[in-house]
Design a protein around this motif. Structure first.
Motif, PDB file in Angstrom:
ATOM      1  N   GLN A 130       0.711  -1.077   0.099  1.00  0.00           N
ATOM      2  CA  GLN A 130       0.363   0.274  -0.157  1.00  0.00           C
ATOM      3  C   GLN A 130       1.178   0.910   0.159  1.00  0.00           C
ATOM      4  O   GLN A 130       1.661   1.260   1.026  1.00  0.00           O
ATOM      5  N   PHE A 131       0.796   2.011  -0.449  1.00  0.00           N
ATOM      6  CA  PHE A 131       1.556   3.452  -1.151  1.00  0.00           C
ATOM      7  C   PHE A 131       0.768   4.791  -0.771  1.00  0.00           C
ATOM      8  O   PHE A 131      -0.519   4.335  -2.194  1.00  0.00           O
ATOM      9  N   GLY A 132       1.111   5.295  -1.005  1.00  0.00           N
ATOM     10  CA  GLY A 132       0.508   6.833  -0.696  1.00  0.00           C
ATOM     11  C   GLY A 132       1.656   8.593  -1.212  1.00  0.00           C
ATOM     12  O   GLY A 132       2.672   8.101  -0.367  1.00  0.00           O
ATOM     13  N   LEU A 133       0.964   9.047  -1.385  1.00  0.00           N
ATOM     14  CA  LEU A 133       1.427  10.244  -2.035  1.00  0.00           C
ATOM     15  C   LEU A 133       1.348  11.504  -0.981  1.00  0.00           C
ATOM     16  O   LEU A 133      -1.022  11.111  -1.607  1.00  0.00           O
ATOM     17  N   TRP A 134       1.896  11.743   0.039  1.00  0.00           N
ATOM     18  CA  TRP A 134       1.614  13.116   0.587  1.00  0.00           C
ATOM     19  C   TRP A 134       2.075  14.613   0.506  1.00  0.00           C
ATOM     20  O   TRP A 134       3.059  14.251   0.446  1.00  0.00           O
ATOM     21  N   ASN A 135       1.162  15.447   0.770  1.00  0.00           N
ATOM     22  CA  ASN A 135       2.182  16.520   0.745  1.00  0.00           C
ATOM     23  C   ASN A 135       1.228  17.581   1.631  1.00  0.00           C
ATOM     24  O   ASN A 135       0.425  17.519   2.103  1.00  0.00           O
ATOM     25  N   PRO A 136       2.731  17.638   3.198  1.00  0.00           N
ATOM     26  CA  PRO A 136       2.450  18.337   4.582  1.00  0.00           C
ATOM     27  C   PRO A 136       1.290  19.870   4.582  1.00  0.00           C
ATOM     28  O   PRO A 136       1.421  19.813   5.631  1.00  0.00           O
ATOM     29  N   SER A 137       1.665  20.309   3.489  1.00  0.00           N
ATOM     30  CA  SER A 137       1.554  21.844   3.565  1.00  0.00           C
ATOM     31  C   SER A 137       0.282  21.888   3.393  1.00  0.00           C
ATOM     32  O   SER A 137      -0.524  22.313   3.743  1.00  0.00           O
ATOM     33  N   THR A 138      -0.304  21.014   2.021  1.00  0.00           N
ATOM     34  CA  THR A 138      -1.842  21.163   1.917  1.00  0.00           C
ATOM     35  C   THR A 138      -2.844  20.185   2.481  1.00  0.00           C
ATOM     36  O   THR A 138      -3.778  19.803   2.768  1.00  0.00           O
TER      37      THR A 138
ATOM     38  N   THR B 118      -3.644   7.453  -2.802  1.00  0.00           N
ATOM     39  CA  THR B 118      -3.640   6.354  -2.278  1.00  0.00           C
ATOM     40  C   THR B 118      -2.988   5.410  -3.601  1.00  0.00           C
ATOM     41  O   THR B 118      -4.335   5.651  -4.317  1.00  0.00           O
ATOM     42  N   PHE B 119      -2.369   4.533  -3.619  1.00  0.00           N
ATOM     43  CA  PHE B 119      -2.647   3.272  -4.824  1.00  0.00           C
ATOM     44  C   PHE B 119      -1.996   2.009  -4.197  1.00  0.00           C
ATOM     45  O   PHE B 119      -0.847   1.842  -3.141  1.00  0.00           O
TER      46      PHE B 119
ATOM     47  N   ARG C  36       9.744  -0.938 -12.520  1.00  0.00           N
ATOM     48  CA  ARG C  36       8.774  -0.145 -12.646  1.00  0.00           C
ATOM     49  C   ARG C  36       8.117   1.324 -12.543  1.00  0.00           C
ATOM     50  O   ARG C  36       9.033   1.406 -11.238  1.00  0.00           O
ATOM     51  N   VAL C  37       7.061   1.649 -12.892  1.00  0.00           N
ATOM     52  CA  VAL C  37       7.522   3.092 -12.685  1.00  0.00           C
ATOM     53  C   VAL C  37       5.220   3.589 -12.738  1.00  0.00           C
ATOM     54  O   VAL C  37       4.582   2.624 -13.497  1.00  0.00           O
ATOM     55  N   PHE C  38       4.709   3.870 -11.961  1.00  0.00           N
ATOM     56  CA  PHE C  38       3.559   4.154 -11.541  1.00  0.00           C
ATOM     57  C   PHE C  38       3.395   5.629 -11.470  1.00  0.00           C
ATOM     58  O   PHE C  38       3.932   6.778 -11.580  1.00  0.00           O
ATOM     59  N   SER C  39       1.748   5.687 -12.752  1.00  0.00           N
ATOM     60  CA  SER C  39       1.560   7.287 -13.350  1.00  0.00           C
ATOM     61  C   SER C  39       1.350   7.063 -12.642  1.00  0.00           C
ATOM     62  O   SER C  39      -0.545   6.536 -12.669  1.00  0.00           O
ATOM     63  N   CYS C  40       0.845   8.905 -11.752  1.00  0.00           N
ATOM     64  CA  CYS C  40       0.312   9.305 -10.536  1.00  0.00           C
ATOM     65  C   CYS C  40      -1.342   9.584 -11.736  1.00  0.00           C
ATOM     66  O   CYS C  40      -2.736   9.440 -11.529  1.00  0.00           O
ATOM     67  N   LYS C  41      -1.195   9.952 -13.060  1.00  0.00           N
ATOM     68  CA  LYS C  41      -2.069  10.957 -13.111  1.00  0.00           C
ATOM     69  C   LYS C  41      -2.703   9.883 -14.320  1.00  0.00           C
ATOM     70  O   LYS C  41      -4.046   9.501 -14.427  1.00  0.00           O
ATOM     71  N   ASN C  42      -2.288   8.595 -14.866  1.00  0.00           N
ATOM     72  CA  ASN C  42      -2.842   7.125 -15.430  1.00  0.00           C
ATOM     73  C   ASN C  42      -3.471   6.432 -14.742  1.00  0.00           C
ATOM     74  O   ASN C  42      -3.863   5.621 -14.403  1.00  0.00           O
ATOM     75  N   ASN C  43      -2.534   6.147 -13.465  1.00  0.00           N
ATOM     76  CA  ASN C  43      -3.075   5.373 -12.600  1.00  0.00           C
ATOM     77  C   ASN C  43      -2.866   4.271 -12.600  1.00  0.00           C
ATOM     78  O   ASN C  43      -3.645   3.689 -12.856  1.00  0.00           O
ATOM     79  N   ALA C  44      -1.731   3.739 -12.714  1.00  0.00           N
ATOM     80  CA  ALA C  44      -0.939   2.649 -13.998  1.00  0.00           C
ATOM     81  C   ALA C  44       0.062   2.254 -13.442  1.00  0.00           C
ATOM     82  O   ALA C  44       1.500   3.452 -13.702  1.00  0.00           O
ATOM     83  N   TRP C  45       0.603   1.144 -13.270  1.00  0.00           N
ATOM     84  CA  TRP C  45       1.769   0.741 -12.958  1.00  0.00           C
ATOM     85  C   TRP C  45       2.234   0.138 -14.320  1.00  0.00           C
ATOM     86  O   TRP C  45       1.284  -0.162 -15.197  1.00  0.00           O
TER      87      TRP C  45
END
Length: 359
Positions: free
Chosen positions: A121-129, A134-135, A170-179
């Motif tokens: 389980q992964f996530g991108l998180w901005n502490p400021s905003t 998650t993906f 491998r690469v995960f694209s957040c815009k495409n929500n795909a590995w």
């Protein structure tokens, strides 16, 4: 008369944009509710990029760091926001990470790449905003993951997560929500030091042995053609001494001991030009009067005037020091903040530069 009075107080949108770009993210989130035009301006991708540039160059956040752990046995879901005021650190704020994602793997432009103990389980998180995405890793991508990197593509605006495994990455694209499985390579890839991730590229030191002599070379994946390549070392290095990599000022740095006799009291740094296409090195700094051997030395951050924050991890004592190139001295940092956290959690710690970002 009324029209003239109103015109006297009219502020051009360009001036408003300059003023807002110097504001904190916390203030900008409030300003979005002032009026529709301000909301559109602050949400604009060009404004977000300009604000990020201001944040990176501003003295306001120059000495702010996020204190995170790098251990798989972590049980804490908090990050400490600390300020470095030479010669000590002060805790500013505690930040709770989202959804139990308590391990920080990488960071880019103010956004953190987080995971949990399962590493699925992964996530991108901005502490400021406080915004988050998650993906998960698909089960078809088996194998042992070794290193992680987060890269923000300035052209597409996409955040890409790079994961390097034993024999592929491998690469995960957040815009495409795909590995995407990007590249497979031979299993004899050997990294004697952890990979360093800069500008969307993994770099590591590869060691090969010829009879009784070890030779070292810098290897990397070029994301433009997904090929494994060798990065030429700076001039005046023979490749037979141990070399190490680190990211400082957003650029790849190589460091090693000085001279053929490997004087352990002096460590020489080179800095590579930005971008995977540029292989030019320039000499950056030589740290003198080093109090330990290079294997226990871990550069953490480069301040203004090229002062370098260094963590020393020798077997008898773990501490932070600041090297001042003007005075050529190494000065201890009062690290009571780190000792307090380390005593209660019993794992290694790392510093991440804090960037106030709208991403």
């Amino acid at each position: 008369m009324a029209r003239m009075k109103l015109d006297r107080w009219f502020i051009p949108l360009e001036i408003i944009e300059i003023i807002l770009s110097k504001s904190s993210v916390k203030s900008l989130l409030r300003f979005k509710t002032v009026c529709k035009s301000w909301n559109i301006l602050i949400s604009d991708s060009v404004f977000i990029k300009n604000h990020l540039h201001q944040s990176k160059t501003s003295n306001l956040h120059q000495n702010l760091f996020l204190l995170r752990n790098s251990s798989k046995s972590s049980v804490s879901e908090e990050l400490s926001l600390v300020r470095f005021e030479d010669p000590k650190f002060q805790t500013v704020q505690l930040l709770k990470t989202p959804l139990g994602l308590d391990i920080v793997l990488s960071h880019c432009d103010g956004v953190l790449l987080l995971t949990d103990s399962s590493y699925r389980q992964f996530g991108l998180w901005n502490p400021s905003t406080r915004t988050q995405t998650t993906f998960r890793v698909p089960r078809k991508f088996g194998g042992c993951s070794k290193s992680y990197g987060l890269y923000h593509d300035p052209i597409t605006g996409d955040f890409n997560v790079f994961v390097i495994c034993t024999n592929y990455y491998r690469v995960f694209s957040c815009k495409n929500n795909a590995w995407t499985l990007k590249h497979e390579f031979a299993e004899d890839r050997y990294s004697c030091e952890p990979e360093v991730f800069v500008d969307g590229v993994f770099y590591w030191v590869k060691r090969t042995r010829h009879i009784t002599i070890y030779y070292y070379e810098i290897t990397y994946f070029d994301p433009r053609d997904d090929k494994l390549k060798t990065l030429p070392e700076p001039e005046n290095t023979d490749g037979t001494g141990s070399i190490y990599l680190v990211e400082l000022k957003g650029r790849l740095c190589m460091y090693c001991n000085v001279g053929r006799n490997n004087d352990h009291t002096k460590v020489r740094f080179w800095m590579k030009e930005k971008g995977p296409e540029n292989n030019h090195w320039e000499e950056f700094i030589t740290v003198e009067n080093v109090p330990t051997i290079i294997v226990f030395l871990e550069p953490q951050y480069c301040f203004m005037e090229n002062k370098i924050l260094i963590e020393l991890r020798d077997p008898t004592r773990r501490r932070f020091v600041v090297y001042n190139p003007g005075e050529k001295i190494v000065k201890d940092v009062e690290d009571s903040v780190f000792k307090q956290i380390e005593e209660s959690m019993h794992f290694g710690l790392r510093l991440l530069p804090f960037i106030d970002s709208l991403f």
